[in-house]
Scaffold this motif. Structure first.
Motif, PDB file in Angstrom:
ATOM      1  N   LEU A 193       0.851  -1.183   0.000  1.00  9.94           N
ATOM      2  CA  LEU A 193       0.000   0.000   0.000  1.00  9.94           C
ATOM      3  C   LEU A 193       0.889   1.236   0.000  1.00  9.94           C
ATOM      4  CD1 LEU A 193      -2.674  -1.070   2.639  1.00  9.94           C
ATOM      5  CD2 LEU A 193      -3.156  -0.567   0.232  1.00  9.94           C
ATOM      6  N   ALA A 194       0.452   2.281  -0.709  1.00  5.85           N
ATOM      7  CA  ALA A 194       1.178   3.539  -0.750  1.00  5.85           C
ATOM      8  C   ALA A 194       0.165   4.638  -1.051  1.00  5.85           C
ATOM      9  CB  ALA A 194       2.294   3.484  -1.794  1.00  5.85           C
ATOM     10  N   VAL A 195       0.654   5.804  -1.473  1.00  2.00           N
ATOM     11  CA  VAL A 195      -0.214   6.935  -1.808  1.00  2.00           C
ATOM     12  C   VAL A 195       0.107   7.375  -3.224  1.00  2.00           C
ATOM     13  CG1 VAL A 195      -0.901   9.287  -1.225  1.00  2.00           C
ATOM     14  CG2 VAL A 195      -0.342   7.663   0.601  1.00  2.00           C
ATOM     15  N   HIS A 196      -0.939   7.504  -4.048  1.00  2.00           N
ATOM     16  CA  HIS A 196      -0.784   7.959  -5.431  1.00  2.00           C
ATOM     17  C   HIS A 196      -1.677   9.166  -5.642  1.00  2.00           C
ATOM     18  CE1 HIS A 196      -1.261   8.052  -9.828  1.00  2.00           C
ATOM     19  NE2 HIS A 196      -0.095   7.419  -9.889  1.00  2.00           N
ATOM     20  N   CYS A 197      -1.052  10.315  -5.907  1.00  7.08           N
ATOM     21  CA  CYS A 197      -1.791  11.569  -6.123  1.00  7.08           C
ATOM     22  C   CYS A 197      -2.745  11.859  -4.963  1.00  7.08           C
ATOM     23  CB  CYS A 197      -2.534  11.543  -7.451  1.00  7.08           C
ATOM     24  SG  CYS A 197      -1.441  11.450  -8.898  1.00  7.08           S
ATOM     25  N   GLY A 198      -2.274  11.659  -3.757  1.00 11.24           N
ATOM     26  CA  GLY A 198      -3.026  12.020  -2.563  1.00 11.24           C
ATOM     27  C   GLY A 198      -4.042  11.016  -2.083  1.00 11.24           C
ATOM     28  N   THR A 199      -4.152   9.858  -2.753  1.00  8.79           N
ATOM     29  CA  THR A 199      -5.146   8.851  -2.382  1.00  8.79           C
ATOM     30  C   THR A 199      -4.477   7.499  -2.195  1.00  8.79           C
ATOM     31  OG1 THR A 199      -6.876  10.007  -3.627  1.00  8.79           O
ATOM     32  CG2 THR A 199      -7.293   7.709  -3.099  1.00  8.79           C
ATOM     33  N   ALA A 200      -4.994   6.709  -1.255  1.00 11.71           N
ATOM     34  CA  ALA A 200      -4.455   5.378  -0.996  1.00 11.71           C
ATOM     35  C   ALA A 200      -4.435   4.549  -2.270  1.00 11.71           C
ATOM     36  CB  ALA A 200      -5.290   4.681   0.075  1.00 11.71           C
ATOM     37  N   ALA A 201      -3.358   3.789  -2.429  1.00  8.07           N
ATOM     38  CA  ALA A 201      -3.191   2.985  -3.635  1.00  8.07           C
ATOM     39  C   ALA A 201      -2.687   1.597  -3.268  1.00  8.07           C
ATOM     40  CB  ALA A 201      -2.204   3.656  -4.593  1.00  8.07           C
ATOM     41  N   VAL A 202      -3.137   0.609  -4.025  1.00 10.17           N
ATOM     42  CA  VAL A 202      -2.644  -0.759  -3.921  1.00 10.17           C
ATOM     43  C   VAL A 202      -1.528  -0.925  -4.941  1.00 10.17           C
ATOM     44  CG1 VAL A 202      -3.231  -3.208  -4.043  1.00 10.17           C
ATOM     45  CG2 VAL A 202      -4.933  -1.549  -3.259  1.00 10.17           C
ATOM     46  N   PHE A 257      -9.739   2.653  -3.445  1.00 10.08           N
ATOM     47  CA  PHE A 257     -11.158   2.828  -3.166  1.00 10.08           C
ATOM     48  C   PHE A 257     -12.039   2.488  -4.364  1.00 10.08           C
ATOM     49  CE2 PHE A 257      -8.918   5.407  -0.112  1.00 10.08           C
ATOM     50  CZ  PHE A 257      -9.595   5.148   1.066  1.00 10.08           C
ATOM     51  N   THR A 258     -11.535   2.751  -5.574  1.00 12.98           N
ATOM     52  CA  THR A 258     -12.336   2.489  -6.771  1.00 12.98           C
ATOM     53  C   THR A 258     -11.865   1.266  -7.544  1.00 12.98           C
ATOM     54  OG1 THR A 258     -10.947   3.872  -8.205  1.00 12.98           O
ATOM     55  CG2 THR A 258     -12.737   4.967  -6.997  1.00 12.98           C
ATOM     56  N   GLY A 259     -10.613   0.860  -7.343  1.00 13.42           N
ATOM     57  CA  GLY A 259     -10.052  -0.240  -8.119  1.00 13.42           C
ATOM     58  C   GLY A 259      -9.562   0.175  -9.492  1.00 13.42           C
ATOM     59  N   ASP A 260      -9.608   1.465  -9.812  1.00  7.07           N
ATOM     60  CA  ASP A 260      -9.144   1.940 -11.114  1.00  7.07           C
ATOM     61  C   ASP A 260      -7.614   1.897 -11.189  1.00  7.07           C
ATOM     62  OD1 ASP A 260     -11.763   2.482 -11.813  1.00  7.07           O
ATOM     63  OD2 ASP A 260     -11.648   4.578 -11.171  1.00  7.07           O
ATOM     64  N   GLN A 261      -7.096   1.441 -12.326  1.00  3.93           N
ATOM     65  CA  GLN A 261      -5.654   1.392 -12.497  1.00  3.93           C
ATOM     66  C   GLN A 261      -5.107   2.802 -12.652  1.00  3.93           C
ATOM     67  OE1 GLN A 261      -3.845  -1.740 -14.998  1.00  3.93           O
ATOM     68  NE2 GLN A 261      -2.697  -0.101 -16.011  1.00  3.93           N
ATOM     69  N   ARG A 262      -4.003   3.094 -11.903  1.00  2.00           N
ATOM     70  CA  ARG A 262      -3.413   4.428 -11.905  1.00  2.00           C
ATOM     71  C   ARG A 262      -2.050   4.488 -12.577  1.00  2.00           C
ATOM     72  NH1 ARG A 262      -7.773   7.277 -11.609  1.00  2.00           N
ATOM     73  NH2 ARG A 262      -8.825   7.292  -9.576  1.00  2.00           N
TER      74      ARG A 262
END
Length: 325
Positions: free
Chosen positions: A113-122, A139-144
């Motif tokens: 887990l980390a942070v991508h553009c201010g939001t939690a990321a898997v 939170f959404t499951g969208d690929q970043r």
């Protein structure tokens, strides 16, 4: 000078992993026995489990991650884990869960887990050698993001994802080092290093040598993130720009370390490979003063909470110990 600290049993069983957060006195564990393997949240000050356990949870510590990270409604406790070909993320505050289909032929070799553009990321690494790192919104499951990483030559290594701070993660990599001797002979030896990657930019920004595939830790310091890592002759604390903060001497080079900042003090703990039932702990401001904590079973994992409680996942149970500053 050393001081003996008493360990207290929190829960019986065989515990493989434990993780904590930098924000709240919560912990998450993976427990192998009694069967089935379960994942569970704990409120450490009260010693109580929080909510129902997660069944069919992975025992391998590199296959799951736990943290409190920012989201649309504020900071939220999250656990992410690999479940066969899928990834699952449970939002522990609400109990909601999402499933992410990576659409990859094999399961990930590690999950974080980390942070991508201010939001939690898997973050998941699909490898095992010339690896692909994929990032999704937790939170959404969208690929970043997606980018490639050369992990090294060895496929059988434990590939931890260390969350350093914000979008920065650490990945253990290996390479081949050529040693040339005065007599003209040449040796090719394995060398290891911790690579620091920015998951927003998809770039490696720095790296640190590592004496083998050993597990480091990170905390937020007054001047930015601090990296705590096994390094001869013990444990080295440094900034991400490489500047040394302090060093702690151990009788044997640790396999893994844990750390936390408590009331402005840096607490560090390390295992002792030659004595698998023993942990050492320090207030890093006093490196000559060491705390010794013995356990009735082998220590598999360790972590500090925000109040300075040291948690140990052992073959005989989940234990706590308070390290005074």
């Amino acid at each position: 000078m050393s001081e003996t600290v008493t360990a207290n049993l929190l829960a019986p069983g065989v515990f493989d992993g434990v993780a904590t957060t930098r924000e709240e006195p919560l912990a998450f564990t993976s427990q192998r026995a009694p069967f089935p393997i379960t994942g569970r949240t704990w409120h450490v000050p009260s010693g109580s489990p929080v909510g129902p356990p997660i069944l069919s949870f992975p025992a391998d510590r590199s296959s799951w991650a736990f943290d409190v990270l920012p989201g649309p409604g504020g900071d939220a406790p999250l656990v992410a884990w690999a479940d066969r070909q899928c990834l699952r993320v449970r939002h522990l505050g609400t109990g909601t869960e999402i499933t992410i289909d990576p659409k990859r032929p094999k399961p990930p070799v590690s999950v974080g887990l980390a942070v991508h553009c201010g939001t939690a990321a898997v973050v998941a690494v699909f490898g095992p050698v010339d690896a692909e790192v994929v990032v999704w919104d937790a939170f959404t499951g969208d690929q970043r993001a997606v980018f490639r990483v050369w992990l090294g030559h060895w496929a059988g290594l434990d590939r931890w994802i260390l969350h350093l701070t914000g979008p920065l993660i650490g990945l253990t990599c290996d390479t081949e080092q050529i040693d040339e001797w005065d007599d003209g002979t040449v040796d090719v030896v394995d060398a290891y290093y911790l690579a620091v990657w920015d998951i927003e930019r998809g770039e490696e920004i720095t790296s640190f040598p590592s004496p083998g595939c050993r597990r480091a830790a990170a905390v937020d310091g007054p001047d930015g993130a601090l990296l705590i890592r096994p390094e001869y002759p013990g444990v080295l604390v440094c900034r991400l720009d490489g500047r040394r903060v302090t060093a702690l001497q151990t009788p044997d080079l640790p396999e893994q370390v844990a750390a936390a900042t408590v009331a402005g003090r840096l607490l560090v703990a390390a295992d002792v490979p030659n004595d698998p039932c023993l942990l050492l702990a320090w207030d890093a401001a006093h490196p000559a003063s060491c705390h010794r904590i013995a356990f009735p079973g082998m220590v598999n994992d360790l972590a500090f909470t925000t109040d300075g409680t040291l948690l140990a996942a052992t073959d005989e149970g989940l234990y706590t110990a308070v390290v005074r500053t």
